[in-house]
Scaffold this motif. Structure first.
Motif, short mmCIF file in Angstrom:
data_model
loop_
_atom_site.label_atom_id
_atom_site.label_comp_id
_atom_site.label_asym_id
_atom_site.label_seq_id
_atom_site.Cartn_x
_atom_site.Cartn_y
_atom_site.Cartn_z
N THR A 53 0.80 -1.22 0.00
CA THR A 53 0.00 0.00 0.00
C THR A 53 0.84 1.27 0.00
OG1 THR A 53 -0.21 0.31 2.40
CG2 THR A 53 -1.78 -1.21 1.33
N CYS A 55 1.13 3.07 2.46
CA CYS A 55 0.37 3.97 3.34
C CYS A 55 0.62 3.60 4.81
CB CYS A 55 -1.13 3.82 3.08
SG CYS A 55 -1.66 4.22 1.43
N ASP A 80 -5.56 0.04 6.83
CA ASP A 80 -4.71 0.97 6.09
C ASP A 80 -5.58 1.92 5.27
OD1 ASP A 80 -5.16 -0.12 3.38
OD2 ASP A 80 -3.99 -1.83 4.06
N ARG A 81 -4.95 2.88 4.63
CA ARG A 81 -5.68 3.91 3.89
C ARG A 81 -5.80 3.61 2.40
NH1 ARG A 81 -2.43 8.83 6.63
NH2 ARG A 81 -3.02 8.36 8.77
N SER A 82 -5.39 2.42 1.99
CA SER A 82 -5.48 2.05 0.59
C SER A 82 -6.81 1.36 0.33
CB SER A 82 -4.33 1.10 0.22
OG SER A 82 -4.55 0.56 -1.06
N GLY A 119 -10.20 3.39 3.03
CA GLY A 119 -9.23 2.30 3.11
C GLY A 119 -9.90 0.96 3.35
#
Length: 154
Positions: A53, A55, A80-82, A119
């Motif tokens: 990611t 991130c 996570d932010r993905s 995410g």
């Protein structure tokens, strides 16, 4: 309990150390197969977040208390932010990577993922069944212990 993870491969080792330190007081012995499996799953999920990611991520652990019954469920989550979905890969025998989600699938009693805002959250759970460690008691996905060794019938 949670740990903020930076998008840096060195964070994987820090996440393993953090998870090991949280086992103290949980009623799960550091030498139990459950503890070793948990640390391996932390390593795999954090590695996936860091490598795939780019991130920051958050590692969360839900562990039982010291006075918990012998039958417990441990939950591990990495958010996570993905927004990219986790994709299991098929790799040949010479590949040095690409087996992480297959490992999670084989070791966890349950696992999955869901979207979370922009995410996602990947989670897995491990069950510790009744009985004493090393007693040959079978748990969850067919894994068992005997004389301190973990095995799975195939």
């Amino acid at each position: 309990m949670q740990l903020e993870i930076r998008p840096d491969p060195a964070e994987v080792g820090r996440a393993r150390r953090w998870a090991r330190s949280r086992l103290a007081g949980s009623g799960i012995g550091a030498d139990e197969p459950l503890a070793e499996t948990l640390i391996l799953l932390v390593s795999e999920l954090v590695t996936n977040a860091v490598v795939h990611t780019g991130c920051p991520a958050v590692l969360r652990l839900s562990l039982p208390g010291q006075d918990a019954a012998e039958e417990v469920t441990v939950r591990l989550e990495v958010a996570d932010r993905s927004g990219r979905a986790p994709v299991p890969r098929c790799v040949d025998g010479d590949a040095t990577g690409g087996r992480g989600l297959a490992l999670v699938d084989g070791l966890a009693d349950r696992w999955g993922w869901s979207t979370e805002g922009t995410g996602k959250r990947i989670w897995c759970e491990l069950d510790r069944c009744g009985g004493t460690p090393g007693s040959g008691t079978s748990c969850g996905g067919g894994a068992a212990t005997f004389d301190g060794l973990a095995y799975e019938a195939v």
